[in-house]
Scaffold this motif. Structure first.
Motif, short mmCIF file in Angstrom:
data_model
loop_
_atom_site.label_atom_id
_atom_site.label_comp_id
_atom_site.label_asym_id
_atom_site.label_seq_id
_atom_site.Cartn_x
_atom_site.Cartn_y
_atom_site.Cartn_z
N ALA A 22 0.83 -1.21 0.00
CA ALA A 22 0.00 0.00 0.00
C ALA A 22 0.86 1.25 0.00
CB ALA A 22 -0.94 -0.01 1.20
N GLU A 23 1.91 1.26 0.83
CA GLU A 23 2.79 2.43 0.87
C GLU A 23 3.56 2.60 -0.44
OE1 GLU A 23 3.63 2.83 5.64
OE2 GLU A 23 4.99 1.61 4.44
N THR A 24 3.95 1.50 -1.03
CA THR A 24 4.63 1.57 -2.33
C THR A 24 3.72 2.19 -3.37
OG1 THR A 24 5.98 -0.38 -1.83
CG2 THR A 24 5.72 0.19 -4.15
N GLN A 25 2.47 1.77 -3.38
CA GLN A 25 1.51 2.31 -4.34
C GLN A 25 1.27 3.80 -4.10
OE1 GLN A 25 0.49 0.45 -6.84
NE2 GLN A 25 -0.59 2.16 -7.74
N ALA A 26 1.19 4.20 -2.84
CA ALA A 26 0.99 5.61 -2.52
C ALA A 26 2.19 6.45 -2.96
CB ALA A 26 0.75 5.78 -1.02
N VAL A 27 3.40 5.97 -2.69
CA VAL A 27 4.60 6.70 -3.10
C VAL A 27 4.66 6.81 -4.62
CG1 VAL A 27 7.14 6.59 -3.15
CG2 VAL A 27 5.92 6.15 -1.02
N MET A 28 4.32 5.74 -5.31
CA MET A 28 4.30 5.79 -6.78
C MET A 28 3.28 6.81 -7.27
SD MET A 28 4.67 1.73 -7.64
CE MET A 28 4.26 1.92 -9.35
N ALA A 81 13.60 -9.53 4.88
CA ALA A 81 13.77 -8.92 3.57
C ALA A 81 12.85 -7.72 3.37
CB ALA A 81 13.51 -9.95 2.47
N MET A 82 11.66 -7.77 3.96
CA MET A 82 10.70 -6.68 3.78
C MET A 82 11.00 -5.46 4.63
SD MET A 82 6.92 -8.34 3.30
CE MET A 82 6.97 -9.41 4.73
N GLN A 83 11.56 -5.65 5.80
CA GLN A 83 11.73 -4.54 6.73
C GLN A 83 12.56 -3.38 6.18
OE1 GLN A 83 12.84 -6.66 10.28
NE2 GLN A 83 10.76 -6.53 11.10
N PRO A 84 13.69 -3.60 5.51
CA PRO A 84 14.42 -2.45 4.95
C PRO A 84 13.59 -1.70 3.90
CG PRO A 84 15.83 -4.39 4.97
CD PRO A 84 14.45 -4.84 5.33
N LEU A 85 12.85 -2.43 3.10
CA LEU A 85 12.01 -1.79 2.07
C LEU A 85 10.86 -1.04 2.72
CD1 LEU A 85 11.84 -4.72 -0.49
CD2 LEU A 85 13.33 -2.71 -0.57
N GLN A 86 10.26 -1.64 3.74
CA GLN A 86 9.12 -1.02 4.40
C GLN A 86 9.53 0.26 5.13
OE1 GLN A 86 7.62 -0.77 7.76
NE2 GLN A 86 5.80 0.01 6.75
N ARG A 87 10.73 0.28 5.70
CA ARG A 87 11.21 1.51 6.34
C ARG A 87 11.32 2.64 5.32
NH1 ARG A 87 14.69 -1.98 9.16
NH2 ARG A 87 16.38 -1.54 7.71
N ARG A 88 11.83 2.33 4.15
CA ARG A 88 11.99 3.37 3.12
C ARG A 88 10.65 3.81 2.54
NH1 ARG A 88 16.97 0.76 2.29
NH2 ARG A 88 18.69 2.23 2.43
N THR A 89 9.76 2.87 2.28
CA THR A 89 8.46 3.29 1.73
C THR A 89 7.68 4.10 2.75
OG1 THR A 89 7.43 1.16 2.31
CG2 THR A 89 8.25 1.40 0.06
N ALA A 90 7.77 3.72 4.03
CA ALA A 90 7.07 4.49 5.07
C ALA A 90 7.63 5.91 5.14
CB ALA A 90 7.20 3.79 6.42
N SER A 91 8.95 6.02 5.08
CA SER A 91 9.59 7.33 5.12
C SER A 91 9.20 8.18 3.90
CB SER A 91 11.11 7.15 5.18
OG SER A 91 11.77 8.38 5.05
N ASN A 92 9.26 7.58 2.71
CA ASN A 92 8.89 8.30 1.49
C ASN A 92 7.42 8.70 1.51
OD1 ASN A 92 11.40 8.27 0.25
ND2 ASN A 92 11.01 6.35 -0.82
N ASN A 93 6.56 7.80 1.96
CA ASN A 93 5.14 8.09 2.02
C ASN A 93 4.87 9.27 2.95
OD1 ASN A 93 2.34 7.63 1.47
ND2 ASN A 93 2.19 6.52 3.40
N LYS A 94 5.49 9.25 4.11
CA LYS A 94 5.30 10.33 5.08
C LYS A 94 5.80 11.66 4.51
CE LYS A 94 6.36 11.35 9.91
NZ LYS A 94 7.04 10.85 11.11
N ARG A 95 6.98 11.64 3.91
CA ARG A 95 7.57 12.87 3.36
C ARG A 95 6.74 13.42 2.21
NH1 ARG A 95 10.60 13.09 -0.90
NH2 ARG A 95 11.04 10.87 -0.86
N LEU A 96 6.35 12.57 1.28
CA LEU A 96 5.62 13.03 0.10
C LEU A 96 4.18 13.43 0.43
CD1 LEU A 96 6.98 10.47 -2.49
CD2 LEU A 96 7.37 12.94 -2.50
N SER A 97 3.56 12.74 1.37
CA SER A 97 2.17 13.08 1.70
C SER A 97 2.07 14.46 2.33
CB SER A 97 1.56 12.03 2.63
OG SER A 97 2.18 12.05 3.89
N ARG A 98 3.12 14.90 3.00
CA ARG A 98 3.12 16.22 3.64
C ARG A 98 3.26 17.36 2.64
NH1 ARG A 98 7.00 15.12 8.84
NH2 ARG A 98 5.44 14.02 10.07
#
Length: 108
Positions: A22-28, A81-98
């Motif tokens: 979901a976060e990946t889709q939002a960032v995209m 394997a997912m945790q490093p990706l999830q940290r980045r997508t969460a960070s990107n999602n938070k930054r871009l949504s603002r």
């Protein structure tokens, strides 16, 4: 360490997967809207989008490999394997949504 995952552990892995998706889709979506001029993004967002992929996937691969070679269960390998990706997508999602919509392009 249990050799069989509990239902709670499987739910946690599943939720991490779906949150990542979901976060990946939002960032995209934010980035595509930014390319179209609809969402306010910085001028370096496109370069950032490309530059972050290699290190993120390398870190995910390394974490998953370490877990697998360490004898972890499949759900634990997936989480590692997912945790490093999830940290980045969460960070990107938070930054871009603002950043919000780009109203400068749409006179009103």
């Amino acid at each position: 360490m249990s050799k069989i995952a509990t239902p709670a552990e499987l739910v946690r892995t599943s939720m991490t997967f779906w949150t990542l998706m979901a976060e990946t889709q939002a960032v995209m979506a934010y980035r595509m809207m930014g390319m179209a001029g609809i969402w306010a993004v910085t001028g370096t967002e496109n370069a950032r989008m490309v530059d972050e992929k290699g290190p993120a996937f390398a870190e995910a691969m390394l974490a998953g490999s370490r877990a697998a070679w360490g004898g972890k269960r499949p759900d634990q390998v997936a989480m590692a394997a997912m945790q490093p990706l999830q940290r980045r997508t969460a960070s990107n999602n938070k930054r871009l949504s603002r950043r919000g919509p780009n109203f400068l392009r749409f006179p009103g």
